[in-house]
Design a protein around this motif. Structure first.
Motif, short mmCIF file in Angstrom:
data_model
loop_
_atom_site.label_atom_id
_atom_site.label_comp_id
_atom_site.label_asym_id
_atom_site.label_seq_id
_atom_site.Cartn_x
_atom_site.Cartn_y
_atom_site.Cartn_z
N VAL A 8 2.93 21.98 47.99
CA VAL A 8 1.80 22.88 47.98
C VAL A 8 2.14 24.30 48.59
CG1 VAL A 8 0.00 21.30 47.29
CG2 VAL A 8 0.24 22.00 49.72
N ASP A 11 -0.77 28.24 51.63
CA ASP A 11 -2.14 28.59 51.76
C ASP A 11 -2.98 27.36 51.65
OD1 ASP A 11 -1.35 31.26 52.23
OD2 ASP A 11 -1.98 31.85 50.26
N SER A 12 -2.77 26.34 50.83
CA SER A 12 -3.07 25.25 50.70
C SER A 12 -3.04 24.02 51.58
CB SER A 12 -2.90 24.63 49.26
OG SER A 12 -2.98 25.49 48.14
N VAL A 15 -6.03 22.72 53.24
CA VAL A 15 -6.93 21.71 52.47
C VAL A 15 -6.25 20.32 52.10
CG1 VAL A 15 -7.70 21.43 50.07
CG2 VAL A 15 -7.60 23.89 51.09
N LEU A 16 -4.85 20.34 51.95
CA LEU A 16 -4.33 19.06 52.02
C LEU A 16 -4.38 18.41 53.15
CD1 LEU A 16 -2.41 17.18 50.85
CD2 LEU A 16 -0.34 18.65 51.66
N SER A 19 -7.83 16.62 53.17
CA SER A 19 -7.80 15.55 52.21
C SER A 19 -7.19 14.44 52.89
CB SER A 19 -7.05 16.17 50.84
OG SER A 19 -7.04 14.97 49.88
N SER A 80 -8.55 17.41 45.24
CA SER A 80 -8.91 18.18 46.26
C SER A 80 -8.05 19.61 46.27
CB SER A 80 -8.58 17.59 47.78
OG SER A 80 -9.35 16.53 47.77
N LEU A 81 -6.76 19.38 45.58
CA LEU A 81 -6.04 20.67 45.49
C LEU A 81 -5.76 21.14 44.18
CD1 LEU A 81 -3.22 19.13 47.59
CD2 LEU A 81 -4.43 20.96 48.53
N ASP A 82 -6.72 20.83 43.08
CA ASP A 82 -6.67 20.96 41.73
C ASP A 82 -5.31 21.02 41.32
OD1 ASP A 82 -7.79 21.89 39.46
OD2 ASP A 82 -7.59 24.03 40.07
N GLN A 88 -0.72 25.17 40.97
CA GLN A 88 -1.35 24.54 42.50
C GLN A 88 -0.30 23.81 43.09
OE1 GLN A 88 -4.22 26.08 43.37
NE2 GLN A 88 -3.91 27.21 41.39
#
Length: 367
Positions: A8, A11-12, A15-16, A19, A80-82, A88
């Motif tokens: 990813v 920036d993600s 979020v990872l 998760s 969670s990450l779409d 994405q």
């Protein structure tokens, strides 16, 4: 066991990380990579060069989970990450054997795994991965060609080659040590054609050019946003493809005939029935393992830097590690694993770890 790899944008990454914490995963490996995508140019530049290449930094996270929980864990991360939305990121799930000094512990807490997402995200089957190990500077051209084949967004990591120099005990040799590792997820039905074209483009069957291999993937959600530019319709072509993939549950429907012009395909020699041995060891200890593996049947290894992250409640600790990629005939895998163990792989505080997965075929220069 199953090995889950998620690529990813930086920036993600947070979020990872959240998760993984929600899943109760207590250990994972983090690497830095880059993706290569096409970008639609504008103005006068577009006349001569309608598409330019862009490179974005990636966070690559790898964890190992029980095979019977892989779908649930992967689906939770994907939601969670779409990841079902093109652009994405990419997720890959491999079936692997795990080497440990004792019985492996379950790395996740069953009570923390959300079951509601297990069927809400559909990962594709009938996919494979092609990995090209080339001289540093060649990764972008290999990625550009892969983009034009319309499969998925490639990822590129840096590595160092070990083997020939150490075997010959030479300080200077004509083949540079610095490598780039290019990974592309492909439709399994088209993997052979893509493989052969990449061999030709990289001249990987010539001396000193590199190494390429093809491996199966159990499930995947590849990033199909190959090109960025103005959107002229309600949905992009990548979104349409992703929607059909989800309905079909496979990428086989989009198999196309790839025009293949091979310079040496009919007489090319392939290596068959191989294994990829992926070894994790503390910083500064990879050379001793490579030197131990070579007498046991390994030709060498490619080494990348990474970070091992361990999670204890709300606390995280990290340690620098090196990841060794060793491609060998399956017949010598056990012998090499024994040699690695004898060389101190499982020594205290070295953060040792091993996974093994099959390689369907490989190609390099064979004298």
């Amino acid at each position: 066991m199953a090995q889950i790899v998620v690529e990813v944008g930086k920036d993600s990454a947070a979020v990872l990380d959240r998760s993984l914490a929600e899943l109760g995963i207590g250990e994972y490996v983090s690497q830095v990579a880059r993706s290569v995508v096409g970008h639609e140019t504008s103005g006068l530049v577009s006349i001569l060069k309608p598409v330019a290449l862009e490179q974005d930094p990636l966070a690559v996270i790898t964890c190992v989970v029980p095979i019977d929980r892989a779908q649930t864990v992967a689906a939770h991360i994907a939601k969670s990450l779409d990841l079902a939305t093109p652009g994405q990121g990419t997720m890959k799930v491999y079936s692997v054997s795990v080497g440990t000094p004792s019985e492996p512990e379950d790395p996740i807490d069953a009570e923390t795994v959300p079951s509601s997402t297990a069927s809400s995200v559909l990962l594709l089957d009938n996919v494979a991965e092609i990995v090209s190990i080339v001289q540093r500077g060649e990764g972008t051209s290999m990625s550009s060609f892969a983009l034009n084949l319309g499969q998925s967004v490639p990822s590129v990591t840096f590595g160092i080659g070990m083997g020939l120099r150490e075997k010959l005990n030479l300080i200077r040799i004509t083949f540079p040590r610095d490598k780039e590792i290019v990974r592309i997820t492909v439709n399994a039905d088209e993997a052979q054609d893509v493989f052969d074209q990449l061999v030709d483009v990289g001249r990987l069957d010539e001396p000193g050019k590199g190494f390429i291999y093809l491996s199966p993937i159990k499930r995947a959600l590849p990033n199909t946003l190959l090109f960025r530019g103005s959107q002229r319709h309600a949905a992009t072509m990548e979104q349409v493809i992703q929607a059909i993939d989800s309905m079909q549950g496979t990428a086989s429907w989009r198999q196309k005939r790839i025009a293949t012009v091979l310079s040496g395909g009919s007489r090319r020699k392939y290596l068959q029935d191989m294994d990829e041995i992926e070894v994790r060891i503390a910083d500064g200890h990879s050379q001793q393992l490579v030197l131990a593996a070579m007498p046991a049947g390994a030709a060498g290894a490619t080494i990348s830097r990474a970070r091992l992250v361990r999670v204890h409640g709300s606390e995280r600790t990290g340690a620098g590690v090196e990841i060794l990629y060793i491609i060998v005939p399956a017949s010598v895998t056990h012998r090499i694993l024994t040699a690695l163990e004898d060389a101190g792989l499982w020594a205290d505080k070295l953060n040792g770890g091993v996974t093994v997965r099959p390689v369907q075929k490989a190609c390099t220069y064979l004298s």
